[in-house]
Design an enzyme around this catalytic site. Sequence first.
Site, PDB file in Angstrom:
ATOM      1  N   SER B 147       0.849  -1.198   0.000  1.00  0.00           N
ATOM      2  CA  SER B 147       0.000   0.000   0.000  1.00  0.00           C
ATOM      3  C   SER B 147       0.885   1.249   0.000  1.00  0.00           C
ATOM      4  O   SER B 147       1.770   1.349  -0.847  1.00  0.00           O
ATOM      5  CB  SER B 147      -0.942  -0.051   1.207  1.00  0.00           C
ATOM      6  OG  SER B 147      -1.984   0.872   1.054  1.00  0.00           O
ATOM      7  N   ASP B 318      -8.697  -6.386  -4.852  1.00  0.00           N
ATOM      8  CA  ASP B 318      -8.263  -5.072  -4.367  1.00  0.00           C
ATOM      9  C   ASP B 318      -8.773  -4.008  -5.337  1.00  0.00           C
ATOM     10  O   ASP B 318      -8.259  -3.862  -6.439  1.00  0.00           O
ATOM     11  CB  ASP B 318      -6.736  -5.050  -4.282  1.00  0.00           C
ATOM     12  CG  ASP B 318      -6.182  -3.728  -3.737  1.00  0.00           C
ATOM     13  OD1 ASP B 318      -6.963  -2.773  -3.546  1.00  0.00           O
ATOM     14  OD2 ASP B 318      -4.965  -3.665  -3.497  1.00  0.00           O
ATOM     15  N   HIS B 351      -8.088  -4.997  -0.586  1.00  0.00           N
ATOM     16  CA  HIS B 351      -6.774  -4.389  -0.369  1.00  0.00           C
ATOM     17  C   HIS B 351      -6.080  -4.956   0.871  1.00  0.00           C
ATOM     18  O   HIS B 351      -4.859  -5.132   0.888  1.00  0.00           O
ATOM     19  CB  HIS B 351      -6.955  -2.880  -0.236  1.00  0.00           C
ATOM     20  CG  HIS B 351      -5.674  -2.141  -0.060  1.00  0.00           C
ATOM     21  ND1 HIS B 351      -4.698  -2.112  -1.026  1.00  0.00           N
ATOM     22  CD2 HIS B 351      -5.191  -1.407   0.985  1.00  0.00           C
ATOM     23  CE1 HIS B 351      -3.671  -1.387  -0.592  1.00  0.00           C
ATOM     24  NE2 HIS B 351      -3.953  -0.951   0.613  1.00  0.00           N
TER      25      HIS B 351
END
Lengths: 370, 370
Positions: B147, B318, B351
């Site tokens: 991320s 995601d 995610h």
Amino acid sequence: MTRPGPSKIHALAMPLALDSGQVLEGAEIAYETYGELNADKSNAILLCHALTGDQYVASNHPITGKPGWWERMVGPGKPIDTDRFHVICANVIGSCMGSTGPASIAPDGKPYAMRFPVITIRDMVRGLVALLDGLGIEKLHAVVGGSMGGMQTLSLAANWPDRAQRVLVLASTARHSAQNIAFHELGRQAIMADPNWQDGDYYGADAKPDNGLAVARMAAHITYLSEEGLTEKFGRRLQDRDAKSFGFEADFQVESYLRYQGSGFTQRFDANSYLYITRAMDYFDLAEEFSDGPGGGKLADAFAGTTARFCLVSFDTDWLYPTAESRHVVHALNATSAKVSFVELSANAGHDSFLLPHDQLDRVVRGFVE
Amino acid sequence: MTRPGPSKIHALAMPLALDSGQVLEGAEIAYETYGELNADKSNAILLCHALTGDQYVASNHPITGKPGWWERMVGPGKPIDTDRFHVICANVIGSCMGSTGPASIAPDGKPYAMRFPVITIRDMVRGLVALLDGLGIEKLHAVVGGSMGGMQTLSLAANWPDRAQRVLVLASTARHSAQNIAFHELGRQAIMADPNWQDGDYYGADAKPDNGLAVARMAAHITYLSEEGLTEKFGRRLQDRDAKSFGFEADFQVESYLRYQGSGFTQRFDANSYLYITRAMDYFDLAEEFSDGPGGGKLADAFAGTTARFCLVSFDTDWLYPTAESRHVVHALNATSAKVSFVELSANAGHDSFLLPHDQLDRVVRGFVE
């Protein structure tokens, strides 16, 4: 909140018995009509509006002055042709454009605020059916709705199966998903966290919970657009500047747009109505209404024995109510041997696509309501 | 805000020259290490944390008492094996777990608050590289991040190409999309709409902008999970009740979960840090850093001449940083003839999948860092 607009008002003849067990006394429904009702009252089309929509389908909004939300679809010679059909659109109960909602005056002379009963999609439709009764319209030529309007459309078809010959559902669902609920809860929390919300008792106060409502609207607005649509419309382009400001102004166009959407919304919508209507949507699970308890039920049972013709339309970039949700309804209708057609249209604007120009959509709508 | 935890603190030897043109004087970096650094300092792995992450990768969080955020990945015998590697994780500047950020005391003896300079992902990495310099680590065995940690990882590989032999990027992107920016702007607006925010000057006040920060966290949290994951985890199940309440309590499990996530977050995170870090992420566009102006640039230019080995990992559910974003990076690396491997893993948690148990992910990580 000033009572808006020049809409016709229908005072319900009977108290409205709600799904909660409560009864709403003295409710009124504000509505607009377009086109003439024929002599045998067989050419009426009921349009059901979305969460923040209203009855101003094809006439200027009394607060914003903007054109109606579906001008391109409804009017003389348009896909829903007001030269042929009598189109009715009513503000749902719980809303704030003239129909009874939390901002309305309760029998004790004060606004309902949070004393307004929690309503369901079916309760909204109870109000609409009462309006049809009042207008003497036994059977609709068609009922049509997108998004939350599609939920009402499905609810009417399931619960009042004799009232509509054609049922057209756009970009909608028969139940709110966990993600749908999550986004709405986020919006409600934003409103209720605003100190000006005052447990809902802000009518007549100096300030309304505009900040919270704007944040709620921003969150919802993101869900109405697709990632592709946002990228095409805004990308990473800067707003009225050549370089990043290294500050917290709206550097990016998408930020500026969202702020505008949020603040503009507070001019025309009541925060408590937003709470009540999102709650109604989150509660919506049409299969459950035809079952013994929470979370159960077969959706096909909701449509058992229906004689209406159905048409479902989804959009391939709609991630709020994706195609799978429409297909779920189609499968249920197939299981009851109902007459149903289904089309997934390609459009890059996400959920909002049903409101935007789309030639194929026009052809589908025109062909179905004919 | 009490200065957290028992982390090691590295005071930067030099002022930090930032992308904004401002200079951050006297910055400190708080960090944790796991495993022994070998004699030639060749076994160091730098882990870069995500937006609301911190340096407590594999040790208990000093505020929440919870286990480290990647305990399952980092430790003796684990995929990132601390019997072999010296793992370093530092709190990024701008954050609130010991590194210099808006809650830190400025040279004038008062908290920076909104006087803290707006930083970029590259500025965060400047801080990390300064830490490596201080520790005498010339070349990392690997740099790893998911991320926002992946953004730092890409930034380090592009801007300091001699500092890492291996570059592992999980669930990340080389630029923030319009939708990514939109969600962050929503969160910032929620914080700044909270009257307790007080233009950022709430340190020492009786109340912090917890309501706004909680709403921001709720919004972000929805983006971390997939629609499928939410449906599987919560569906439309009710929370501690047999029927809907017809009120505004958290009837649904997903509502209760979101409220819990929102309020829990305010115990451990500073609202101003949330503003600054989301801004840094929104500003991130690695190609643009290697171009002449806003929005331009070819991503391949960012990696020209790199000798590092890269591995990109995405997750099929995601939707925050979808596979296409990782593939975009892979194509850029291919165009520079870099050594790169890429895998899209199947996982239903969206995610957040990179933080959750996943055997294939473990094998990919173990194999790549070996």
